[in-house]
Enzyme design. Structure first.
Site: not given
Length: 299
Positions: A142-144
């Site tokens: 996952m990121n932003d």
């Protein structure tokens, strides 16, 4: 295709050329007993995904093909038409290549099957290295964070997500909900790349805004043809999301190339203020970052 190349402006004449037309070898069918593939088999589609529960330890792979014309291998082992090949599954992603070859021409085609086996629910979120305060998805990358909002009595956090491997790849929008902004529960993935205007990078970052009881998700769609464009999806229940039929709603940025390709034109953030809607989008010109401003009366 037949290609002949000369360099340096040289003029060349080729005599007595001989060639024969060949066709790409293809499978006629591909099934995985114990798993539901993400799409129906098509001879022209080389990649398939499936997710299975932790209790599924193996699947049965069956391929159909013209055995009089082609040879097939599953992984590195030869395969006989119609046989069921059992494949053991690791927790996480297991990938297998099915190669079909035409011995007469030497041409091969590869179909790839990715099976994602979910983790053991008895130990999920109890791992020693799992963060206890910050939200993390069940598995993988996952990121932003995208589109944090309060809608239909719950807080919603969307996020950039690769549900298939622990690394960045084609982006989806993961989705988690909370009643108190402290305890979060992951629910079904909100957006996944299933349109031609998302066929390269997927669904990049964006934001969410409510209008007339409908939640609007704005995101950057990334495709081979157009590059980065701005797209819209809506929902009335935060479980079923419908992509706008006129997507991409902003197909061209100010630095779009003559071929219609948009480099570095992404991450729309939308708010309502003073009776209008405003969107800011990041872009770049000659290595200089810029912020673009768009306005709308109807989203």
């Amino acid at each position: 295709y037949l290609g002949l190349m000369v360099s340096g402006g040289t003029t060349a004449t080729f005599n007595n050329l001989r060639y024969s037309l060949v066709s790409k070898p293809t499978l006629e069918g591909l099934t995985a007993e114990g798993a539901e593939l993400d799409s129906a088999f098509s001879a022209d589609d080389p990649t398939y995904w499936a997710t299975v529960p932790y209790s599924t330890e193996k699947i049965g792979l069956t391929a159909a093909f013209d055995s009089e014309r082609y040879e097939v291998t599953v992984g590195n082992a030869s395969y006989k038409a119609g046989d069921k090949r059992e494949l053991a599954l690791n927790v996480g992603q297991t990938s297998v290549a099915v190669t079909v070859k035409d011995p007469a021409s030497g041409i091969s085609a590869v179909y790839t099957l990715h099976i994602v086996r979910e983790p053991d629910p008895a130990t999920l979120y109890k791992e020693q290295t799992r963060p206890k305060f910050h939200f993390t998805p069940y598995t993988y990358q996952m990121n932003d964070p995208n589109g944090l909002c309060f809608y239909n009595g719950q807080y919603h956090a969307f996020f950039q997500y690769n549900p298939y491997a622990p690394q960045w790849d084609t982006m989806h929008w993961g989705h988690a909900v909370s009643d108190d902004l402290l305890h979060w529960t992951q629910v079904e993935t909100a957006l996944w790349p299933d349109q031609p205007y998302e066929d390269e990078g997927g669904c990049f970052s964006g934001s969410a805004v409510e209008k007339d009881g409908v939640l609007h998700l704005f995101y950057t769609a990334v495709s081979h043809k157009m590059g980065q464009t701005q797209a819209l999806a809506t929902t009335k229940d935060c479980r079923h999301f419908e992509k706008h039929p006129q997507n991409p709603i902003i197909p061209r940025g100010p630095y779009c190339t003559a071929e219609g390709h948009n480099p570095d034109f992404r991450d729309p953030k939308v708010i309502e203020a003073f009776g209008r809607y405003y969107m800011v989008v990041g872009t770049c010109r000659e290595s200089e970052g810029q912020v673009l401003l768009y306005t709308s009366e109807d989203l």
